[in-house]
Design a protein around this motif. Sequence first.
Motif, PDB file in Angstrom:
ATOM      1  N   ASN A  91       0.833  -1.205   0.000  1.00 13.87           N
ATOM      2  CA  ASN A  91       0.000   0.000   0.000  1.00 13.87           C
ATOM      3  C   ASN A  91       0.865   1.252   0.000  1.00 13.87           C
ATOM      4  OD1 ASN A  91      -2.404  -1.400  -0.035  1.00 13.87           O
ATOM      5  ND2 ASN A  91      -2.643  -1.356   2.192  1.00 13.87           N
ATOM      6  N   ASN A  95       0.944   3.987  -2.993  1.00 10.73           N
ATOM      7  CA  ASN A  95       0.644   5.393  -2.728  1.00 10.73           C
ATOM      8  C   ASN A  95       1.808   6.277  -3.125  1.00 10.73           C
ATOM      9  OD1 ASN A  95      -1.897   4.848  -1.736  1.00 10.73           O
ATOM     10  ND2 ASN A  95      -1.226   4.764   0.390  1.00 10.73           N
ATOM     11  N   ASN A  99       1.609   9.183  -6.033  1.00 14.69           N
ATOM     12  CA  ASN A  99       1.870  10.600  -5.710  1.00 14.69           C
ATOM     13  C   ASN A  99       3.062  11.170  -6.445  1.00 14.69           C
ATOM     14  OD1 ASN A  99      -0.281  10.788  -3.950  1.00 14.69           O
ATOM     15  ND2 ASN A  99       0.926  10.126  -2.191  1.00 14.69           N
TER      16      ASN A  99
END
Length: 100
Positions: A91, A95, A99
């Motif tokens: 995760n 992420n 980003n």
Amino acid sequence: MTAPEAENRQKLLRAVKKEVKQIMEEAVTRKFVHEESSSITSLCGAVEACLLHGLRKRALGLFKLSSTTALLQKLSKSCEPAAIVLKSLNNVENNYEANR
């Protein structure tokens, strides 16, 4: 990287290593480290300080060697805590990539 930046980086990394060592010692003496332990809180603070100062993970992830990640994947098949850590790691990496 300037000398003060390099010195600050080393100071932050030493703080993280110190907190990890503290958790390892606690795990050896007590055979268990509770998630609300002050050692865990201190480690989180040290990691947060690193992140706030722009220190990032290496290209291979949170671990120095890709074989560590492979070992974690193998362990996750039979060890629920390892599976949870692996899921969290995935995760975080997803992420991070999203980003970027």
